[in-house]
Design a protein around this motif. Structure first.
Motif, PDB file in Angstrom:
ATOM      1  N   SER A   1      -3.113   4.699   7.017  1.00  0.00           N
ATOM      2  CA  SER A   1      -3.296   5.915   6.213  1.00  0.00           C
ATOM      3  C   SER A   1      -2.098   6.283   5.347  1.00  0.00           C
ATOM      4  O   SER A   1      -2.205   7.129   4.472  1.00  0.00           O
ATOM      5  N   ARG A   2      -0.939   5.672   5.591  1.00  0.00           N
ATOM      6  CA  ARG A   2       0.263   6.036   4.821  1.00  0.00           C
ATOM      7  C   ARG A   2       0.209   5.470   3.401  1.00  0.00           C
ATOM      8  O   ARG A   2      -0.357   4.409   3.168  1.00  0.00           O
ATOM      9  N   ALA A   3       0.855   6.161   2.479  1.00  0.00           N
ATOM     10  CA  ALA A   3       1.022   5.622   1.124  1.00  0.00           C
ATOM     11  C   ALA A   3       1.809   4.321   1.232  1.00  0.00           C
ATOM     12  O   ALA A   3       2.749   4.223   2.023  1.00  0.00           O
ATOM     13  N   CYS A   4       1.413   3.309   0.456  1.00  0.00           N
ATOM     14  CA  CYS A   4       2.065   2.006   0.602  1.00  0.00           C
ATOM     15  C   CYS A   4       1.941   1.175  -0.669  1.00  0.00           C
ATOM     16  O   CYS A   4       1.085   1.426  -1.514  1.00  0.00           O
ATOM     17  N   LEU A   5       2.793   0.158  -0.750  1.00  0.00           N
ATOM     18  CA  LEU A   5       2.792  -0.747  -1.897  1.00  0.00           C
ATOM     19  C   LEU A   5       1.503  -1.550  -1.991  1.00  0.00           C
ATOM     20  O   LEU A   5       1.000  -1.814  -3.077  1.00  0.00           O
ATOM     21  N   MET A   6       0.981  -1.980  -0.844  1.00  0.00           N
ATOM     22  CA  MET A   6      -0.200  -2.832  -0.862  1.00  0.00           C
ATOM     23  C   MET A   6      -1.412  -2.130  -1.463  1.00  0.00           C
ATOM     24  O   MET A   6      -2.246  -2.780  -2.091  1.00  0.00           O
ATOM     25  N   ALA A   7      -1.503  -0.831  -1.295  1.00  0.00           N
ATOM     26  CA  ALA A   7      -2.621  -0.089  -1.892  1.00  0.00           C
ATOM     27  C   ALA A   7      -2.538  -0.152  -3.414  1.00  0.00           C
ATOM     28  O   ALA A   7      -3.560  -0.269  -4.094  1.00  0.00           O
ATOM     29  N   GLU A   8      -1.322  -0.104  -3.930  1.00  0.00           N
ATOM     30  CA  GLU A   8      -1.123  -0.139  -5.381  1.00  0.00           C
ATOM     31  C   GLU A   8      -1.409  -1.509  -5.977  1.00  0.00           C
ATOM     32  O   GLU A   8      -1.781  -1.624  -7.139  1.00  0.00           O
ATOM     33  N   LEU A   9      -1.226  -2.569  -5.187  1.00  0.00           N
ATOM     34  CA  LEU A   9      -1.375  -3.935  -5.683  1.00  0.00           C
ATOM     35  C   LEU A   9      -2.782  -4.497  -5.521  1.00  0.00           C
ATOM     36  O   LEU A   9      -3.051  -5.597  -5.980  1.00  0.00           O
ATOM     37  N   ALA A  10      -3.651  -3.776  -4.858  1.00  0.00           N
ATOM     38  CA  ALA A  10      -4.968  -4.299  -4.534  1.00  0.00           C
ATOM     39  C   ALA A  10      -6.030  -3.835  -5.515  1.00  0.00           C
ATOM     40  O   ALA A  10      -6.021  -2.691  -5.957  1.00  0.00           O
ATOM     41  N   ASP A  11      -6.953  -4.735  -5.811  1.00  0.00           N
ATOM     42  CA  ASP A  11      -8.147  -4.330  -6.547  1.00  0.00           C
ATOM     43  C   ASP A  11      -8.981  -3.400  -5.677  1.00  0.00           C
ATOM     44  O   ASP A  11      -9.619  -2.479  -6.186  1.00  0.00           O
ATOM     45  N   VAL A  12      -8.968  -3.654  -4.366  1.00  0.00           N
ATOM     46  CA  VAL A  12      -9.685  -2.825  -3.400  1.00  0.00           C
ATOM     47  C   VAL A  12      -8.772  -2.602  -2.206  1.00  0.00           C
ATOM     48  O   VAL A  12      -8.193  -3.551  -1.672  1.00  0.00           O
ATOM     49  N   CYS A  13      -8.657  -1.354  -1.779  1.00  0.00           N
ATOM     50  CA  CYS A  13      -7.855  -1.025  -0.602  1.00  0.00           C
ATOM     51  C   CYS A  13      -8.755  -0.410   0.464  1.00  0.00           C
ATOM     52  O   CYS A  13      -9.423   0.597   0.211  1.00  0.00           O
ATOM     53  N   ILE A  14      -8.758  -1.046   1.628  1.00  0.00           N
ATOM     54  CA  ILE A  14      -9.511  -0.537   2.777  1.00  0.00           C
ATOM     55  C   ILE A  14      -8.490   0.084   3.719  1.00  0.00           C
ATOM     56  O   ILE A  14      -7.720  -0.616   4.371  1.00  0.00           O
ATOM     57  N   ALA A  15      -8.457   1.422   3.743  1.00  0.00           N
ATOM     58  CA  ALA A  15      -7.458   2.153   4.521  1.00  0.00           C
ATOM     59  C   ALA A  15      -8.092   2.738   5.779  1.00  0.00           C
ATOM     60  O   ALA A  15      -9.157   3.354   5.709  1.00  0.00           O
ATOM     61  N   ILE A  16      -7.417   2.536   6.889  1.00  0.00           N
ATOM     62  CA  ILE A  16      -7.864   3.090   8.161  1.00  0.00           C
ATOM     63  C   ILE A  16      -7.172   4.438   8.363  1.00  0.00           C
ATOM     64  O   ILE A  16      -5.949   4.536   8.211  1.00  0.00           O
ATOM     65  N   PRO A  17      -7.916   5.488   8.722  1.00  0.00           N
ATOM     66  CA  PRO A  17      -7.327   6.834   8.826  1.00  0.00           C
ATOM     67  C   PRO A  17      -6.506   7.032  10.103  1.00  0.00           C
ATOM     68  O   PRO A  17      -6.850   7.823  10.969  1.00  0.00           O
ATOM     69  N   SER A  18      -5.407   6.291  10.190  1.00  0.00           N
ATOM     70  CA  SER A  18      -4.500   6.411  11.328  1.00  0.00           C
ATOM     71  C   SER A  18      -3.125   5.924  10.895  1.00  0.00           C
ATOM     72  O   SER A  18      -3.000   5.129   9.960  1.00  0.00           O
ATOM     73  N   ASP A  19      -2.095   6.412  11.613  1.00  0.00           N
ATOM     74  CA  ASP A  19      -0.747   5.898  11.380  1.00  0.00           C
ATOM     75  C   ASP A  19      -0.212   5.183  12.625  1.00  0.00           C
ATOM     76  O   ASP A  19       0.961   4.872  12.701  1.00  0.00           O
ATOM     77  N   GLN A  20      -1.090   4.914  13.581  1.00  0.00           N
ATOM     78  CA  GLN A  20      -0.707   4.214  14.802  1.00  0.00           C
ATOM     79  C   GLN A  20      -1.155   2.760  14.726  1.00  0.00           C
ATOM     80  O   GLN A  20      -2.351   2.482  14.532  1.00  0.00           O
ATOM     81  N   THR A  21      -0.197   1.845  14.888  1.00  0.00           N
ATOM     82  CA  THR A  21      -0.458   0.421  14.720  1.00  0.00           C
ATOM     83  C   THR A  21      -1.687  -0.074  15.492  1.00  0.00           C
ATOM     84  O   THR A  21      -2.559  -0.719  14.897  1.00  0.00           O
ATOM     85  N   PRO A  22      -1.820   0.200  16.798  1.00  0.00           N
ATOM     86  CA  PRO A  22      -2.993  -0.331  17.505  1.00  0.00           C
ATOM     87  C   PRO A  22      -4.314   0.193  16.954  1.00  0.00           C
ATOM     88  O   PRO A  22      -5.292  -0.548  16.838  1.00  0.00           O
ATOM     89  N   ARG A  23      -4.361   1.476  16.612  1.00  0.00           N
ATOM     90  CA  ARG A  23      -5.607   2.050  16.096  1.00  0.00           C
ATOM     91  C   ARG A  23      -5.931   1.478  14.710  1.00  0.00           C
ATOM     92  O   ARG A  23      -7.098   1.243  14.384  1.00  0.00           O
TER      93      ARG A  23
END
Length: 194
Positions: free
Chosen positions: A146-168
């Motif tokens: 869920s955090r803002a990140c570089l990969m979201a900016e570089l992707a044609d499509v970004c699939i973001a999971i609504p969590s900031d915990q690695t396992p989730r």
């Protein structure tokens, strides 16, 4: 002692959020469409990630080359970390941040797809891979948290999971990836009863 049911309840909240998130659903559908278009044109779906994300990348690539729900011809899916000689050679000679970038430069072509997985969305080697894929005119998909990140900016499509915990996030990635693979399989090899 930790109550395992609490972890299930945490994930249940995330799943409920994903189920209500039309942007997540649309991102998965668009990502699947990019993969189907590439595969129908003879292209490849390449994956990369580190640690648990590498394991998920390898898992999802296997769902394409093997089968997901039913028997059908194999599809080209490859996790870039699986060639340990290439990984260690590039890491040694050019640095770990370039281990996927160099492979994208060697293997990727216009119309192929790169799916990068990272719970932080800022893994240096995955970021460089996405940049290289864009230079090669490939389509890019990011699976992140869920955090803002570089990969979201570089992707044609970004699939973001609504969590900031690695396992989730990883649990959400595998659900997203399985959904992606199921759509790809059904679109590539439709059958009357699924």
């Amino acid at each position: 002692m930790l109550d395992p049911i609490e972890r299930v309840k945490e994930m249940q909240k995330i799943l409920e959020s994903m189920a209500a998130d039309t942007e997540w659903a649309e991102a998965v559908k668009v990502a699947a469409s990019l993969c189907v278009s590439s595969l129908k044109a003879g292209g490849k779906v390449l994956f990369c990630g580190n640690g648990g994300s590498a394991a998920d990348a390898q898992h999802l690539a296997a769902e394409l080359t093997g089968r997901f729900l039913y028997d059908r011809p194999p599809l080209y899916g490859e996790a870039l970390h699986c060639n340990t000689s290439a990984l260690t050679a590039v890491g040694n000679d050019y640095g770990y941040d370039r281990v996927f970038e160099r492979q994208i430069q060697a293997k990727g072509k216009a119309g192929d797809v790169l799916i990068g997985l990272s719970t932080s969305g800022n893994s240096g080697n995955v970021v460089k891979a996405l940049e290289a894929a864009r230079d090669q005119m490939m389509k890019t998909i990011s699976l992140v948290g869920s955090r803002a990140c570089l990969m979201a900016e570089l992707a044609d499509v970004c699939i973001a999971i609504p969590s900031d915990q690695t396992p989730r996030i990883q649990e959400g990635h595998i659900l997203s990836g399985h959904t992606l693979c199921e759509i790809i399989e059904a679109e590539m090899f439709p059958r009357e009863t699924v």
